[in-house]
Design a protein around this motif. Structure first.
Motif, PDB file in Angstrom:
ATOM      1  N   ALA A 108       2.275   8.000   4.851  1.00 47.83           N
ATOM      2  CA  ALA A 108       1.943   8.432   6.184  1.00 47.83           C
ATOM      3  C   ALA A 108       3.352   8.576   6.646  1.00 47.83           C
ATOM      4  CB  ALA A 108       1.268   7.112   6.866  1.00 47.83           C
ATOM      5  N   ALA A 109       4.283   7.741   6.368  1.00 47.17           N
ATOM      6  CA  ALA A 109       5.825   8.202   6.942  1.00 47.17           C
ATOM      7  C   ALA A 109       6.563   9.367   6.497  1.00 47.17           C
ATOM      8  CB  ALA A 109       6.695   6.811   6.458  1.00 47.17           C
ATOM      9  N   ARG A 110       6.060   9.856   5.325  1.00 41.82           N
ATOM     10  CA  ARG A 110       6.529  11.019   4.809  1.00 41.82           C
ATOM     11  C   ARG A 110       5.921  12.295   5.537  1.00 41.82           C
ATOM     12  NH1 ARG A 110       6.046   8.649  -0.331  1.00 41.82           N
ATOM     13  NH2 ARG A 110       7.747   7.935  -1.128  1.00 41.82           N
ATOM     14  N   ALA A 132       9.756  11.481   7.918  1.00 43.28           N
ATOM     15  CA  ALA A 132      10.618  10.406   7.914  1.00 43.28           C
ATOM     16  C   ALA A 132      11.017  10.417   6.478  1.00 43.28           C
ATOM     17  CB  ALA A 132       9.936   9.152   7.692  1.00 43.28           C
ATOM     18  N   SER A 133      12.617  10.501   6.132  1.00 48.98           N
ATOM     19  CA  SER A 133      13.454  10.445   5.229  1.00 48.98           C
ATOM     20  C   SER A 133      13.041   9.287   4.203  1.00 48.98           C
ATOM     21  CB  SER A 133      14.710  10.444   5.229  1.00 48.98           C
ATOM     22  OG  SER A 133      15.375   9.361   5.804  1.00 48.98           O
ATOM     23  N   GLU A 134      13.197   9.268   2.662  1.00 50.87           N
ATOM     24  CA  GLU A 134      13.118   8.233   1.919  1.00 50.87           C
ATOM     25  C   GLU A 134      13.875   6.997   2.706  1.00 50.87           C
ATOM     26  OE1 GLU A 134      11.209   7.541  -0.346  1.00 50.87           O
ATOM     27  OE2 GLU A 134      10.497   9.814  -0.955  1.00 50.87           O
ATOM     28  N   PHE A 135      15.083   7.257   2.936  1.00 47.87           N
ATOM     29  CA  PHE A 135      15.878   5.884   3.378  1.00 47.87           C
ATOM     30  C   PHE A 135      15.280   5.413   4.574  1.00 47.87           C
ATOM     31  CE2 PHE A 135      19.354   3.938   5.766  1.00 47.87           C
ATOM     32  CZ  PHE A 135      19.690   3.190   4.696  1.00 47.87           C
ATOM     33  N   PRO A 166       0.924  -1.116   0.109  1.00 45.13           N
ATOM     34  CA  PRO A 166      -0.010   0.022  -0.059  1.00 45.13           C
ATOM     35  C   PRO A 166       0.859   1.156  -0.060  1.00 45.13           C
ATOM     36  CG  PRO A 166      -0.809  -1.354   1.667  1.00 45.13           C
ATOM     37  CD  PRO A 166       0.390  -2.159   1.200  1.00 45.13           C
ATOM     38  N   ARG A 167       0.625   2.086  -0.882  1.00 45.45           N
ATOM     39  CA  ARG A 167       1.357   3.367  -0.861  1.00 45.45           C
ATOM     40  C   ARG A 167       0.905   4.331   0.146  1.00 45.45           C
ATOM     41  NH1 ARG A 167       4.541   5.691  -4.628  1.00 45.45           N
ATOM     42  NH2 ARG A 167       4.224   4.053  -5.923  1.00 45.45           N
TER      43      ARG A 167
END
Length: 278
Positions: free
Chosen positions: A172-174, A178-181, A166-167
């Motif tokens: 939600a993390a962004r 949160a960073s991409e890594f 699920p995208r």
């Protein structure tokens, strides 16, 4: 009447499966049987399937006198380093192709997939020239470093799995900063364990069984891998010590069988899930 016909159909189905499974089991039985034979039992006809008594000392001889232990250590080092490179590099590349939007992404991915058309022997000579100029011949670098640069098949495999997640998890993390890594390492990777296990298992088997690479790049016997060692045993001992060769072959196959036995559930799950979404 219907139940009787259904039972007959089931019996016929399993009979066919048992018949075809015999084609796979018989070579294994013959290999194990030959590894336990004495020199006299190797040359008799009809074939002796049950050695009497079993010569387990063939395994000791193959492990000690044929430097098999050294070959195992060399192969294990190459395989572990290759697995680490395949998992890290391909998961990062696949994440970039599946979860990050950037100009030309699909075109670059199509080019990456297009490289799968080229057989490995087509690129062998240019790679050999590059490795020679880098002074990497007779080292393990040509066998390990390329696995840290990505593989089209593994990239495709992991990309398919990542696109099935699920995208909303990444979004939600962004939103939480949160960073991409961090999103990749703490959210995506834990969910991708089945696909990662498939990549690790495929790469381990490929490195463990590789013969062409060590044959071309390794010249020092102390650096040979298992495949090279077994091939050398065939040349050195021939039919006189064929039981040693079969004993070494059994020992070389055993880690793959054990690994697949313990990772079978995760492996099958990863294969089934990597094609959820294109």
């Amino acid at each position: 009447m219907f139940r009787l016909a259904r039972a007959g159909s089931e019996i016929a189905k399993y009979a066919v499966l048992l018949l075809f499974s015999g084609f796979f089991v018989i070579p294994w039985v013959w290999m194990i049987s030959t590894s336990l034979k004495s020199p006299q039992e190797l040359s008799v006809w009809p074939i002796v399937w049950l050695p009497s008594p079993p010569r387990f000392d063939n395994y000791v001889a193959a492990f000690g006198e044929a430097m098999f232990g050294r070959f195992v250590i060399n192969t294990l080092g190459v395989a572990v380093a290759s697995v680490a490179g395949a998992v890290i590099s391909n998961s990062l590349i696949a994440y970039g192709f599946s979860r990050i939007r950037w100009p030309g992404r699909d075109a670059v991915f199509a080019i990456v997939l297009g490289t799968m058309i080229l057989p490995g022997f087509v690129t062998f000579i240019p790679l050999y020239i590059v490795f020679r100029r880098l002074d990497w011949l007779n080292t393990y670098r040509p066998l390990i470093i390329p696995t840290w640069l990505g593989s089209p098949f593994f990239i495709f495999l992991l990309r398919q799995f990542f696109m099935g997640l699920p995208r909303a998890l990444s979004d939600a993390a962004r939103e939480d900063g949160a960073s991409e890594f961090r999103t990749f390492s703490q959210i995506i990777l834990p969910l991708a364990k089945p696909a990662i296990a498939v990549v690790a298992l495929f790469q381990f088997i490929g490195s463990w069984n590789d013969y062409f690479g060590p044959l071309i790049y390794l010249s020092d016997k102390e650096k040979w891998t298992i495949s090279m060692g077994i091939a050398n045993m065939r040349i050195s001992y021939g039919f006189s010590n064929f039981a040693w060769i079969m004993a070494a072959t059994c020992m070389s196959v055993l880690p793959i069988v054990v690994l697949f036995f313990f990772a079978q559930r995760v492996f099958i799950e990863g294969i089934a899930l990597t094609g959820l979404k294109g």
